[in-house]
Design an enzyme around this catalytic site. Structure first.
Site, PDB file in Angstrom:
ATOM      1  N   ARG A 156     -53.506  60.131 -50.132  1.00 44.29           N
ATOM      2  CA  ARG A 156     -52.223  59.473 -49.831  1.00 44.29           C
ATOM      3  C   ARG A 156     -51.329  59.513 -51.064  1.00 44.29           C
ATOM      4  NH1 ARG A 156     -56.310  57.410 -46.608  1.00 44.29           N
ATOM      5  NH2 ARG A 156     -55.806  57.918 -44.427  1.00 44.29           N
ATOM      6  N   ASP A 185     -57.647  64.549 -46.431  1.00 46.09           N
ATOM      7  CA  ASP A 185     -57.204  63.657 -45.365  1.00 46.09           C
ATOM      8  C   ASP A 185     -55.985  64.266 -44.691  1.00 46.09           C
ATOM      9  OD1 ASP A 185     -56.735  61.181 -43.792  1.00 46.09           O
ATOM     10  OD2 ASP A 185     -58.107  60.313 -45.261  1.00 46.09           O
ATOM     11  N   HIS A 257     -59.038  63.100 -39.289  1.00 51.97           N
ATOM     12  CA  HIS A 257     -58.281  63.093 -40.550  1.00 51.97           C
ATOM     13  C   HIS A 257     -58.171  64.508 -41.116  1.00 51.97           C
ATOM     14  CE1 HIS A 257     -57.698  58.789 -40.895  1.00 51.97           C
ATOM     15  NE2 HIS A 257     -58.971  58.590 -40.607  1.00 51.97           N
ATOM     16  N   GLU A 320     -62.723  57.277 -37.470  1.00 57.15           N
ATOM     17  CA  GLU A 320     -61.417  57.257 -36.799  1.00 57.15           C
ATOM     18  C   GLU A 320     -61.048  58.624 -36.207  1.00 57.15           C
ATOM     19  OE1 GLU A 320     -59.171  53.765 -39.315  1.00 57.15           O
ATOM     20  OE2 GLU A 320     -59.018  55.803 -40.084  1.00 57.15           O
ATOM     21  N   TRP A 386     -68.318  50.161 -42.970  1.00 56.65           N
ATOM     22  CA  TRP A 386     -67.003  49.651 -43.392  1.00 56.65           C
ATOM     23  C   TRP A 386     -66.336  48.742 -42.363  1.00 56.65           C
ATOM     24  CZ3 TRP A 386     -62.033  50.597 -41.325  1.00 56.65           C
ATOM     25  CH2 TRP A 386     -61.980  51.500 -40.269  1.00 56.65           C
ATOM     26  N   TYR A 411     -62.573  45.939 -49.457  1.00 51.26           N
ATOM     27  CA  TYR A 411     -61.392  46.789 -49.413  1.00 51.26           C
ATOM     28  C   TYR A 411     -60.373  46.258 -50.413  1.00 51.26           C
ATOM     29  CZ  TYR A 411     -62.465  50.184 -45.824  1.00 51.26           C
ATOM     30  OH  TYR A 411     -62.996  51.250 -45.152  1.00 51.26           O
ATOM     31  N   PHE A 412     -60.238  46.989 -51.506  1.00 55.64           N
ATOM     32  CA  PHE A 412     -59.382  46.532 -52.589  1.00 55.64           C
ATOM     33  C   PHE A 412     -57.924  46.939 -52.388  1.00 55.64           C
ATOM     34  CE2 PHE A 412     -62.893  46.062 -56.063  1.00 55.64           C
ATOM     35  CZ  PHE A 412     -63.501  45.097 -55.278  1.00 55.64           C
ATOM     36  N   ASP A 413     -57.597  47.540 -51.231  1.00 54.47           N
ATOM     37  CA  ASP A 413     -56.186  47.745 -50.889  1.00 54.47           C
ATOM     38  C   ASP A 413     -55.613  46.524 -50.190  1.00 54.47           C
ATOM     39  OD1 ASP A 413     -57.922  48.335 -48.761  1.00 54.47           O
ATOM     40  OD2 ASP A 413     -56.496  49.669 -47.788  1.00 54.47           O
TER      41      ASP A 413
END
Length: 750
Positions: A156, A185, A257, A320, A386, A411-413
């Site tokens: 990203r 991705d 992805h 996903e 996750w 999840y550190f986002d």
């Protein structure tokens, strides 16, 4: 006699109780304090294998951090010596041992990795000493978990080789040993594969990037890239990590992805395209088509990856993956029939099995996100859990290894403080204390099953992380909590003691120029039940006597009300709070608005529990007087995947009301959909309920999810709210064929 006893008491205290804890993170397994201290100074001699990386690393660290050049000191014996030695006789269960007395320091380990960990501990002792004086101590230490990892998404947003090395340095400092490098991705392909040059020629750039909140659907209009790592750069990073005893695990996403790869080689898709690297975040329908040419491509790519990375595991993603294109693809449907697969989920399992067989043939193993469990897990695969702990539990119970990385803790986002005072983040709420509270071994596992839990990892997805300073901000100080969880010495009951060590470690981060988050300095609030109502409990990492607050919406000053005990909230108001020290404001101003209704603070039960990732406060969150903040999904909302919300509220006595309200969210990029329908029911005995109001999807859409229901004049002891989940996500939406998320906040009645 009394005077003698007093003198003895003072002497005894000074000798034995001057220090009870070390300022070390992660905290060692066993620490025994002794008498005296060792003074590290410019006369100190360091003895060890001078050609080893570990020896040179220690000397270089002293020179860089403390301007101590000890490389020329060659005294062979005597006092003021640091010994760094391998000792094969050391207890097999011990990673390293450190002994400190006034004459010498000894670091012993059975291998170089143990020596490196011991050196990191000693460097912390020196950093936190006064003028190089280290207390006499004996340390015997070893990690509880074999996998102690940090992930970095470079797709990203991209980070340079030097920045990746800094990231690895942070892991090494705190004894993490796995770097999960997310290299491909939808938004970018970041690894050079010489056999397929278009992967980086086309797939490593995109025409623009999404900015701001996902629902805003706005873009910066700026081309991004080309950005990727050459094979030589990959080798450089792997060597750098290996020297520091960190394993680099590469991730090559499949079967989903895949847009960046399909942009370069559209023939690998189920449709003809054309495709381009994604400019939005989220999940996309176009994925790898499971045909022979696709598998040949992926096998060739994996050959290149395996040649660059010596890691035991190769991460193949697996998460996903929408099944939309597979449902419409004649080849996919024929493959399902030919192989007697149940459905498209079975086809995903077929895909993963085939990739695993190839990776195993190269002497490696695969690991993937917990969606690789769909349709049946490949024989030798490991799972990275996750979406919660369920995937890890399922893997361990079936004899497969698992790494625990649930979004709610790892999840550190996510936000680590009040979104109003934090930089834009993905969502969710994962503060330092929550990370520290995590136990990677699920309670559902017995002792034999628990052996399959390899360890713990935190993930940093970078949709909203534009530069490396923001990377630092999002991982620190949460990485410190993760390191102690992974080492196995965290104790949530002693969180405040750990918090003190974190604040002490800020001095080191300051010297390093790290842009760490200071959220723990802010005042945090917690809603608690109080005499059939609610109260607001305030806390801070500092002296609680420094908290001042207001209840009239104005900003607090040092002259505002001093916080002494939880603040009763009996009417709608806004509480603002801040921390002051020596008359000066030392924190941001925290603000919380309460909307009090007849349900606030009342007893509430849920028929289905929320997802672990979005369960902050449990059912009480729905009656705590707080309207949900769309940026703070992990704190002010409850999230349910594929489940309806059925909440029963007990007023305690017959209560009159004429309106019921709640909010539900729509954020399709995150698989969140408005409720499908809602019902309100009442009862006087809690058993026999009568429906008094019902609305459908159209009414919910027209209200934009902000539901206010006129139910007429009612008078009952119980009210039940049924909110129907949207169900399976339809084709054409991110996450198609998966279970939709339903988010609900405060359920009120007036």
């Amino acid at each position: 006699m009394q005077r003698f006893l007093l003198v003895f008491s003072i002497l005894f205290s000074s000798l034995f109780f001057t220090q009870t804890r070390l300022n070390v993170i992660p905290y060692p397994q066993k620490v025994e304090f002794q008498n005296g201290e060792f003074n590290v100074n410019d006369q100190t001699t360091v003895k060890g294998v001078e050609t080893s990386f570990e020896y040179q690393f220690f000397l270089n660290s002293l020179k860089q951090q403390y301007n101590l050049d000890l490389s020329k000191n060659k005294r062979s014996s005597g006092e003021n010596v640091i010994f760094i030695t391998l000792d094969k006789k050391i207890n097999a269960a011990v990673d390293y041992e450190i002994t400190v007395d006034k004459a010498l320091i000894s670091i012993k380990a059975k291998n170089k990795e143990g020596l490196f960990h011991g050196i990191q501990t000693l460097l912390q002792l020196i950093r936190n000493s006064k003028n190089g004086k280290i207390p006499a101590v004996k340390i015997s230490d070893a990690a509880k978990f074999a996998w102690r990892g940090m992930h970095l998404d470079v797709c990203r947003h991209f980070f340079t080789v030097d920045e990746v090395k800094q990231y690895i340095d942070y892991l090494a400092m705190y004894k993490l040993n796995t770097f999960h490098w997310h290299l491909t991705d939808d938004q970018g392909w970041r690894i050079e594969i010489k056999k397929y040059p278009k992967l980086t020629e086309i797939g490593s750039k995109r025409k623009e990037s999404m900015i701001g909140a996902y629902v805003d659907n706005t873009f910066d209009g700026k081309p991004y890239g080309p950005y990727f790592y050459t094979q030589e750069q990959i080798k450089e990073v792997v060597k750098y990590a290996t020297e520091r005893h960190i394993t680099v695990v590469p991730e090559i996403e499949m079967p989903g992805h895949a847009l960046a790869a399909l942009s370069a080689y559209p023939e690998l898709a189920c449709t003809k395209g054309p495709f381009e690297p994604a400019t939005k975040w989220g999940v996309f329908d176009d994925v790898f088509c499971p045909k022979d040419e696709t598998f040949q491509f992926l096998e060739n790519v994996l050959d290149g990856v395996i040649a660059l990375f010596p890691s035991k595991y190769i991460h193949i993603g697996g998460d996903e993956c929408p099944k939309t294109r597979w449902k419409e693809c004649a080849h996919c449907q024929d493959l399902i029939k030919k192989n007697n697969l149940k459905d498209e989920h079975g086809l995903q399992s077929y895909f993963i099995h085939r990739i695993e067989k190839y990776v195993n043939s190269k002497g490696r193993k695969i690991i993937g996100w917990d969606e690789i469990l769909e349709g049946g897990l490949a024989p030798n695969a490991a799972v990275m859990s996750w979406t919660g702990i369920k995937g890890g539990v399922e893997a361990a119970k079936s004899g497969h290894f698992a790494v625990m990385t649930p979004g709610s803790y790892c999840y550190f986002d996510h936000y680590q403080g009040d979104p109003a005072t934090e930089p834009n983040a993905f969502g969710g709420f994962t503060p330092l204390d929550k990370v520290y509270s995590y136990n990677p071994v699920p309670e559902e596992l017995n002792a034999d099953e628990a052996k399959y839990i390899l360890g713990v990892q935190a993930n940093l997805w970078t949709e909203y992380i534009l530069d490396f300073q923001q990377v630092q901000y999002m991982i620190f100080p949460r990485l410190l909590a993760l390191s102690e969880v992974g080492w196995g010495t965290s104790n949530p009951e002693n969180y405040k003691e750990f918090e003190g060590r974190v604040i002490n470690e800020f001095k080191t981060l300051n010297k390093m120029g790290v842009n760490y988050a200071k959220s723990i300095y802010n005042v945090s609030g917690k809603v608690i039940s109080d005499n059939n109502g609610i109260a607001y409990e305030l806390s801070t990492s500092q002296n609680p006597n420094g908290i001042h607050y207001t209840v009239d919406g104005t900003d607090p000053t040092v002259n505002s009300q001093s916080y002494q005990s939880p603040i009763p909230v009996s009417k709608s108001l806004t509480i603002k709070s801040a921390y002051f020290e020596n008359g000066q404001l030392k924190s941001t101003i925290s603000s919380q608005t309460f909307n009090i209704s007849k349900t606030t603070g009342k007893k509430i039960t849920l028929e289905e529990q929320p997802s672990e990732n979005y369960s902050f406060g449990g059912a009480f969150t729905l009656v705590d007087g707080i309207i949900g903040n769309p940026k703070q999904l992990g704190k002010t909302w409850l999230g349910f995947q594929g489940k309806d919300v059925v909440a029963t509220i007990d007023f305690g006595q017959k209560t009159s009301f004429s309106e019921v309200y709640f909010n539900t969210l729509d954020n399709k990029g995150s698989w969140i959909h408005f409720a499908k329908s809602a019902q309100v029911l009442i009862s006087d005995n809690g058993t026999d309920f009568k429906m008094i109001k019902e609305i459908g999807k159209d009414e919910i859409l027209s209200a934009n999810g902000k539901i206010r229901l006129n139910v007429g004049n009612q008078n009952s002891k119980y009210v039940k709210i049924k909110i129907e989940n949207a169900g399976i996500i339809p084709a054409g939406n991110p996450g198609a064929d998966s279970k939709a998320w339903l988010f609900v906040d405060e359920i009120g009645a007036n």
